[in-house]
Design an enzyme around this catalytic site. Structure first.
Site, PDB file in Angstrom:
ATOM      1  N   PRO A  99       0.851  -1.198   0.000  1.00  0.00           N
ATOM      2  CA  PRO A  99       0.000   0.000   0.000  1.00  0.00           C
ATOM      3  C   PRO A  99       0.882   1.242   0.000  1.00  0.00           C
ATOM      4  O   PRO A  99       1.977   1.239   0.553  1.00  0.00           O
ATOM      5  CB  PRO A  99      -0.783  -0.131   1.305  1.00  0.00           C
ATOM      6  CG  PRO A  99       0.067  -0.965   2.194  1.00  0.00           C
ATOM      7  CD  PRO A  99       0.858  -1.882   1.301  1.00  0.00           C
ATOM      8  N   LEU A 104       5.761   1.641   4.588  1.00  0.00           N
ATOM      9  CA  LEU A 104       6.340   0.330   4.253  1.00  0.00           C
ATOM     10  C   LEU A 104       7.355   0.428   3.109  1.00  0.00           C
ATOM     11  O   LEU A 104       7.737  -0.587   2.518  1.00  0.00           O
ATOM     12  CB  LEU A 104       5.228  -0.672   3.898  1.00  0.00           C
ATOM     13  CG  LEU A 104       4.200  -0.927   5.002  1.00  0.00           C
ATOM     14  CD1 LEU A 104       3.153  -1.953   4.550  1.00  0.00           C
ATOM     15  CD2 LEU A 104       4.869  -1.408   6.293  1.00  0.00           C
ATOM     16  N   SER A 106       7.150   2.032   0.106  1.00  0.00           N
ATOM     17  CA  SER A 106       6.691   1.864  -1.284  1.00  0.00           C
ATOM     18  C   SER A 106       7.426   2.795  -2.258  1.00  0.00           C
ATOM     19  O   SER A 106       7.714   2.396  -3.383  1.00  0.00           O
ATOM     20  CB  SER A 106       5.177   2.060  -1.385  1.00  0.00           C
ATOM     21  OG  SER A 106       4.839   3.363  -1.013  1.00  0.00           O
ATOM     22  N   ALA A 108      10.590   3.995  -2.089  1.00  0.00           N
ATOM     23  CA  ALA A 108      11.952   3.482  -2.348  1.00  0.00           C
ATOM     24  C   ALA A 108      11.890   2.195  -3.163  1.00  0.00           C
ATOM     25  O   ALA A 108      12.707   1.969  -4.063  1.00  0.00           O
ATOM     26  CB  ALA A 108      12.678   3.239  -1.025  1.00  0.00           C
ATOM     27  N   ALA A 109      10.895   1.333  -2.863  1.00  0.00           N
ATOM     28  CA  ALA A 109      10.789   0.049  -3.580  1.00  0.00           C
ATOM     29  C   ALA A 109      10.406   0.284  -5.043  1.00  0.00           C
ATOM     30  O   ALA A 109      10.929  -0.380  -5.943  1.00  0.00           O
ATOM     31  CB  ALA A 109       9.770  -0.858  -2.894  1.00  0.00           C
ATOM     32  N   ASP A 150      15.419   3.444   4.073  1.00  0.00           N
ATOM     33  CA  ASP A 150      14.407   2.783   3.236  1.00  0.00           C
ATOM     34  C   ASP A 150      15.058   2.148   2.013  1.00  0.00           C
ATOM     35  O   ASP A 150      14.853   0.975   1.705  1.00  0.00           O
ATOM     36  CB  ASP A 150      13.336   3.785   2.771  1.00  0.00           C
ATOM     37  CG  ASP A 150      12.399   4.189   3.891  1.00  0.00           C
ATOM     38  OD1 ASP A 150      12.750   3.971   5.068  1.00  0.00           O
ATOM     39  OD2 ASP A 150      11.320   4.726   3.596  1.00  0.00           O
TER      40      ASP A 150
HETATM   41  C1  MEV Z   1      10.927   6.352   7.226  1.00  0.00           C
HETATM   42  O1  MEV Z   1      10.773   5.024   6.790  1.00  0.00           O
HETATM   43  C2  MEV Z   1      11.901   6.411   8.360  1.00  0.00           C
HETATM   44  C3  MEV Z   1      12.167   7.784   8.931  1.00  0.00           C
HETATM   45  O2  MEV Z   1      13.147   7.612   9.946  1.00  0.00           O
HETATM   46  C4  MEV Z   1      12.638   8.755   7.881  1.00  0.00           C
HETATM   47  C5  MEV Z   1      14.006   8.409   7.342  1.00  0.00           C
HETATM   48  O3  MEV Z   1      14.776   7.705   7.994  1.00  0.00           O
HETATM   49  O4  MEV Z   1      14.322   8.895   6.240  1.00  0.00           O
HETATM   50  C6  MEV Z   1      10.918   8.360   9.593  1.00  0.00           C
END
Ligand code: MEV
Length: 326
Positions: A99, A104, A106, A108-109, A150
């Site tokens: 989603p 989760l 999405s 970056a993936a 991510d």
């Molecule tokens: C996002 O998945 C994680 C955060 O720490 C942001 C980041 O690390 O870029 C909230």
């Protein structure tokens, strides 16, 4: 110029779960993350004319990608240039089990899957460094100033411990870990949440730094717990991390509700995962049977979708508030 290309190519990447340490990782503190076995796949085909995209969030020409998709637009253009190819003659079809906007990974993936697909199409080898530099373009637009956790997690096969100044190192547990991930159905906004923490840190540096240090301590202990396979300690640490994230004001009443539901059934620990302010919670259980029990309760208590899986097998299950599936 090398003119080799395939008629069709594919790229894929999985999503990510932050086990502990989200938000503090932005401040060069450590965090632990692992793959969630939900995939984004990019299928690349020859197609005359402008580069076009089809996906559940955008369908149209590459040049029409604006707003929060501008980063992905830059990433795709740059991938063509690095392959020494004109930006034309391709269609990119993206299918996703993840989603969108739920913490989760999405974005970056999706970028990782597309870059892998483009390089495969032009039969170019793709180093990790090149992949990261391209995905970072997309991530910078999606998240502002991402830590990089991510993109590191979505392209690796197992859990990692990550720190900005050090990079990612594999973290191997001696036993299977069982996780439940439940979607509140509320779209989170990582950029907004990261900015919120930045603002309260500027207003109350002493108090917020002390929370950041508490979470850092949790991450260091969680690393030891993972390495020893101490699931009871790891569960306690997840819940403690959630309590600290609440103090950073990145939780949401529905996230808190689902965390309490998981804790009141048979979860060993639970917390929000990712940027927060919506999105998902994750829970740790001792086995797949308990993961199923927690999942069914979370659906009964208002989760939109729940996935549960083990790090040691390809087994994974999905429950939905609309229909239950195996
Ligand atoms: C996002 O998945 C994680 C955060 O720490 C942001 C980041 O690390 O870029 C909230």
């Amino acid at each position: 110029m090398n003119m080799r290309k395939r008629p069709e190519a594919k790229g894929e990447a999985h999503g990510k779960l932050i086990l502990v340490g989200e938000h503090i990782v932005v401040y060069n503190k450590p965090a632990i993350a692992l793959p969630i076995p939900l995939m984004i796949r990019a299928s690349i085909k020859e197609h005359p004319g402008e580069v076009s995209i089809s996906s559940n969030i955008y369908t149209g020409n590459l040049n029409g990608m604006q707003g929060r998709l501008l980063g992905l637009y830059k990433c795709i253009n740059e991938a063509f240039w690095r392959c020494n190819k004109p930006v034309e003659g391709l269609h990119i079809d993206i299918t996703s089990e993840l989603p969108d906007g739920r913490g989760l990974g999405s974005s970056a993936a999706a970028a990782t899957a597309i870059v892998r697909g483009i390089y495969d199409f032009f039969q170019r080898s793709l180093s990790e460094e090149e992949l990261y530099s391209l995905v970072e373009l997309a991530e910078t637009y999606a998240h502002g100033k991402p830590s990089g956790i991510d993109m590191m997690t979505v392209s690796r096969d197992g859990p990692i411990i990550f720190q900005k100044s050090i990079g990612a190192l594999p973290l191997i547990a001696p036993c299977a870990l069982y996780f439940v991930v439940a979607d509140t159905g509320i779209v989170g906004d990582t950029k907004k949440a990261v900015n919120h923490v930045k603002n309260i840190k500027a207003q109350r540096p002493f108090a917020i730094d002390s929370i950041i240090n508490q979470i850092e301590d949790i991450v260091i202990k969680a690393k030891e717990a993972v390495l020893r396979g101490d699931l009871i300690l790891l569960g306690d640490l997840l819940y403690k991390n959630h309590e600290e994230l609440k103090k950073l004001e990145v939780s949401h009443p529905k996230l808190d509700h689902l965390v309490e539901i998981a804790m009141n059934t048979v979860a060993l620990g639970a917390k929000l995962t990712g940027g927060g302010m919506g999105g998902c919670i994750m829970a740790l259980t001792k086995d797949m049977n308990d993961a199923g029990i927690v999942s069914r309760e979370l659906i009964r208590e208002g989760a939109k979708e729940v996935w549960y899986f083990s790090t040691a097998s390809k087994e994974r299950y999905r429950l939905s508030s609309e229909l239950n599936e195996g």
